[in-house]
Design an enzyme around this catalytic site. Structure first.
Site, PDB file in Angstrom:
ATOM      1  NE  ARG A  47       3.059   0.924  -9.127  1.00  0.00           N
ATOM      2  CZ  ARG A  47       2.139   1.512  -8.365  1.00  0.00           C
ATOM      3  NH1 ARG A  47       0.862   1.295  -8.588  1.00  0.00           N
ATOM      4  NH2 ARG A  47       2.496   2.302  -7.385  1.00  0.00           N
ATOM      5  CB  THR A  67       6.829   8.152  -3.720  1.00  0.00           C
ATOM      6  OG1 THR A  67       6.036   7.376  -2.801  1.00  0.00           O
ATOM      7  CG2 THR A  67       8.191   8.358  -3.096  1.00  0.00           C
ATOM      8  N   GLY A 112       3.531   5.117  -8.578  1.00  0.00           N
ATOM      9  CA  GLY A 112       2.342   5.822  -8.067  1.00  0.00           C
ATOM     10  C   GLY A 112       2.520   7.326  -8.237  1.00  0.00           C
ATOM     11  NE  ARG A 158       4.615   0.783  -2.652  1.00  0.00           N
ATOM     12  CZ  ARG A 158       4.227   0.415  -3.873  1.00  0.00           C
ATOM     13  NH1 ARG A 158       4.386  -0.834  -4.242  1.00  0.00           N
ATOM     14  NH2 ARG A 158       3.705   1.261  -4.701  1.00  0.00           N
TER      15      ARG A 158
HETATM   16  P1  ADP Z   1       7.679   3.305  -7.567  1.00  0.00           P
HETATM   17  O1  ADP Z   1       8.596   3.936  -8.532  1.00  0.00           O
HETATM   18  O2  ADP Z   1       6.654   4.261  -7.032  1.00  0.00           O
HETATM   19  O3  ADP Z   1       8.417   2.533  -6.481  1.00  0.00           O
HETATM   20  P2  ADP Z   1       7.061   0.766  -8.884  1.00  0.00           P
HETATM   21  O4  ADP Z   1       7.800  -0.070  -7.886  1.00  0.00           O
HETATM   22  O5  ADP Z   1       5.741   0.273  -9.358  1.00  0.00           O
HETATM   23  O6  ADP Z   1       6.771   2.248  -8.342  1.00  0.00           O
HETATM   24  O7  ADP Z   1       8.025   0.983 -10.131  1.00  0.00           O
HETATM   25  C1  ADP Z   1       7.623   1.772 -11.230  1.00  0.00           C
HETATM   26  C2  ADP Z   1       8.139   1.164 -12.512  1.00  0.00           C
HETATM   27  O8  ADP Z   1       9.578   1.172 -12.494  1.00  0.00           O
HETATM   28  C3  ADP Z   1       7.790  -0.292 -12.752  1.00  0.00           C
HETATM   29  O9  ADP Z   1       6.503  -0.436 -13.303  1.00  0.00           O
HETATM   30  C4  ADP Z   1       8.838  -0.708 -13.758  1.00  0.00           C
HETATM   31  O10 ADP Z   1       8.519  -0.265 -15.056  1.00  0.00           O
HETATM   32  C5  ADP Z   1      10.059   0.078 -13.261  1.00  0.00           C
HETATM   33  N1  ADP Z   1      10.882  -0.803 -12.416  1.00  0.00           N
HETATM   34  C6  ADP Z   1      10.626  -1.246 -11.172  1.00  0.00           C
HETATM   35  N2  ADP Z   1      11.586  -2.070 -10.743  1.00  0.00           N
HETATM   36  C7  ADP Z   1      12.481  -2.183 -11.746  1.00  0.00           C
HETATM   37  C8  ADP Z   1      13.714  -2.918 -11.934  1.00  0.00           C
HETATM   38  N3  ADP Z   1      14.198  -3.710 -10.982  1.00  0.00           N
HETATM   39  N4  ADP Z   1      14.358  -2.763 -13.116  1.00  0.00           N
HETATM   40  C9  ADP Z   1      13.863  -1.951 -14.083  1.00  0.00           C
HETATM   41  N5  ADP Z   1      12.721  -1.262 -13.973  1.00  0.00           N
HETATM   42  C10 ADP Z   1      12.035  -1.364 -12.835  1.00  0.00           C
HETATM   43  O1  F6P Z   2       3.635   4.188  -3.449  1.00  0.00           O
HETATM   44  C1  F6P Z   2       2.502   5.005  -3.337  1.00  0.00           C
HETATM   45  C2  F6P Z   2       1.300   4.193  -2.920  1.00  0.00           C
HETATM   46  O2  F6P Z   2       0.187   5.077  -2.824  1.00  0.00           O
HETATM   47  C3  F6P Z   2       1.467   3.406  -1.607  1.00  0.00           C
HETATM   48  O3  F6P Z   2       1.322   4.231  -0.476  1.00  0.00           O
HETATM   49  C4  F6P Z   2       0.387   2.368  -1.752  1.00  0.00           C
HETATM   50  O4  F6P Z   2       0.704   1.213  -1.021  1.00  0.00           O
HETATM   51  C5  F6P Z   2       0.401   2.089  -3.229  1.00  0.00           C
HETATM   52  O5  F6P Z   2       1.006   3.206  -3.865  1.00  0.00           O
HETATM   53  C6  F6P Z   2      -0.965   1.871  -3.827  1.00  0.00           C
HETATM   54  O6  F6P Z   2      -0.792   1.490  -5.127  1.00  0.00           O
HETATM   55  P1  F6P Z   2      -1.949   1.522  -6.237  1.00  0.00           P
HETATM   56  O7  F6P Z   2      -2.079   2.908  -6.711  1.00  0.00           O
HETATM   57  O8  F6P Z   2      -1.435   0.604  -7.292  1.00  0.00           O
HETATM   58  O9  F6P Z   2      -3.201   1.054  -5.563  1.00  0.00           O
END
Ligand code: ADP
Ligand code: F6P
Length: 321
Positions: free
Chosen positions: A74, A127, A13, A173
Site C-alpha cells: 500500500r 481482491t 490486499g 471490508r
Molecule cells: P485495494 O486496491 O485492494 O482497494 P488500497 O485501497 O489499499 O487496496 O489501494 C492500493 C493502492 O492503490 C494504495 O496503496 C495506493 O498506492 C493506490 N491508490 C489508492 N487510492 C488511490 C487514489 N485515489 N489515487 C491514486 N492511487 C491510489
Molecule cells: O481488501 C482485502 C482485505 O482482506 C479486507 O477484507 C480486509 O478488511 C483488509 O483487506 C485487511 O487489510 P490488511 O491486510 O491491511 O490487514
C-alpha cells in the site's frame, strides 16, 4: 501507436489467483510478441523503479500458489499527483507503454490516474472481497469463500457435540459478499452484512427458539463490516442466556492454493486484458458478467458500490429455519 511493451503489477490486499493472473498477462503478452515487465510491490515498486523483464519461465510453477510473486504494497506516495507523474515517467523511460494493474478499488484509482497521464492501463479485479462493480466475481473471492466453508464445517462438529452457538467473523471490508456466499453454503442460521439492517434482539430470540425446537447448533456468519463479533456475542448472551463462541478467521481467508474457479477467472481476465490493450483499449477495468468478458471505463467502476444480491440473501434466510 501500437503496443510494444507491457508491465504488470499487483496492488492492495493480495488474493488467491493473483499469480494465475500475472502468469496469464505475461504469457499472453509474449505470445503476441510483446516485451513484458513485472513491477515488484505494486505502486511502491513503480516509484522505486523496481521493475524486471519477465519471460515464459518467470511465471512457471505459480498457477497453484496463493499470494503474489510480484508482492504487493500500500503506497501513500502514489496517491499524490507528483507520485503518479513519477510513476508514469519511470515506465516511459524504459519504453513501457502499457500497464496491467491487478488489485481492488484503490488500485484501480491509481491505474485510472496513470491512464490520464497517457499510460495505457487495464485493471483486473484482484481482491477476496468481491466488492468491485461491473464484474460478477473478483479473483480470490471463490477461494476465500471455500476457506470459510471449510472452517465452518469444522466448527459445526464441535458445536453440535456441545449444542453451542458460534459467531464467525469473515472479511470483506465494507462488502458482505463473503458472508453471504459462505453463509448460504454453510446453512448458517444468521448472516449479518453491512448492506442489510438487522435487529440483534431478533437474532437472539430466533436462536433460542431454534434451540428449544431441537436445533443442536447455531451459526452466525458476520461480515467484518457490521462491527465487532465479541460485542455481538456478548449482546446475544445478555438477551437469551446462550453464550456464543467467537471465531475470527482473519487473514487465513487470503492465503492458500486458489480454487479452479479463481485460476480460470484469472487466466481468462489476464489474457483478455492483453488482447484489449492490443485492440487499442485503455483506462478500463476487466470483468466477467454472466460468463462474458467485459471491459468497463474506470470512470464508471471506481468508487461505485457493487449491487448486493438481496435475492440470494433472502434465500439464505428462508432456508435457515
Ligand atoms: P485495494 O486496491 O485492494 O482497494 P488500497 O485501497 O489499499 O487496496 O489501494 C492500493 C493502492 O492503490 C494504495 O496503496 C495506493 O498506492 C493506490 N491508490 C489508492 N487510492 C488511490 C487514489 N485515489 N489515487 C491514486 N492511487 C491510489
Ligand atoms: O481488501 C482485502 C482485505 O482482506 C479486507 O477484507 C480486509 O478488511 C483488509 O483487506 C485487511 O487489510 P490488511 O491486510 O491491511 O490487514
Amino acid at each position: 501507436m501500437s503496443v510494444k511493451s507491457i508491465a504488470v503489477l499487483t496492488s492492495g490486499g493480495d488474493s488467491q489467483g493473483m499469480n494465475a493472473a500475472v502468469r496469464a498477462v505475461v504469457r499472453s503478452a509474449i505470445v503476441h510478441n510483446l516485451e513484458v515487465y513485472g513491477i515488484q510491490r505494486g505502486y511502491q515498486g513503480l516509484l522505486n523503479d523496481d521493475i524486471r523483464k519477465m519471460d515464459l519461465r518467470s511465471v512457471g510453477d505459480i498457477i497453484q500458489r496463493g499470494g503474489t510473486i510480484l508482492q504487493t504494497a500500500r503506497c501513500l506516495e502514489f496517491q499524490t499527483e507528483e507520485g503518479q507523474k513519477r510513476g508514469a515517467e519511470n515506465l516511459r523511460k524504459r519504453g513501457i507503454d502499457s500497464l496491467v494493474v491487478i488489485g481492488g478499488d484503490g488500485s484501480y484509482q491509481g491505474a485510472y490516474k496513470l491512464s490520464k497521464l497517457g499510460i495505457r492501463t487495464m485493471g483486473l479485479p484482484g481482491t477476496i472481497d468481491n466488492d468491485i462493480a461491473y464484474t460478477d466475481f473478483t479473483i480470490g473471492f471463490d477461494t476465500a469463500v471455500s476457506i470459510v466453508v471449510d472452517a465452518v464445517n469444522k466448527l459445526r462438529d464441535t458445536m453440535t457435540s456441545h449444542e453451542r452457538s458460534s459467531v464467525v467473523e469473515v472479511m470483506g471490508r465494507h462488502c458482505g459478499d463473503i458472508a453471504l456466499y459462505s453463509g448460504l453454503a454453510c446453512g448458517a442460521e444468521t448472516i449479518l452484512v453491512p448492506e442489510v439492517p438487522y435487529e440483534l434482539d431478533e437474532v437472539a430470540h430466533r436462536m433460542k427458539e431454534n434451540f428449544d425446537n431441537g436445533k443442536r447448533h447455531s451459526i452466525i456468519i458476520a461480515a467484518e463490516g457490521v462491527g465487532k463479533c465479541d460485542d455481538i456475542a456478548a449482546y446475544i448472551h445478555k438477551v437469551n442466556g446462550i453464550e456464543p463462541r467467537v471465531t475470527v478467521l482473519g487473514h487465513i481467508q487470503r492465503g492458500g492454493t486458489p480454487t479452479h474457479n479463481d485460476r480460470i477467472l484469472a487466466s481468462r481476465l489476464g489474457d483478455f486484458a492483453v488482447r484489449r490493450l492490443l485492440a487499442g483499449d485503455s483506462g478500463k477495468a476487466c470483468g466477467v458478467i454472466r460468463g462474458e468478458l467485459v471491459a468497463t471505463d474506470f470512470e464508471k467502476v471506481v468508487g461505485t458500490k457493487k449491487e448486493f444480491d438481496i435475492e440470494l440473501y433472502n434465500l439464505a434466510l428462508r432456508l435457515s429455519q
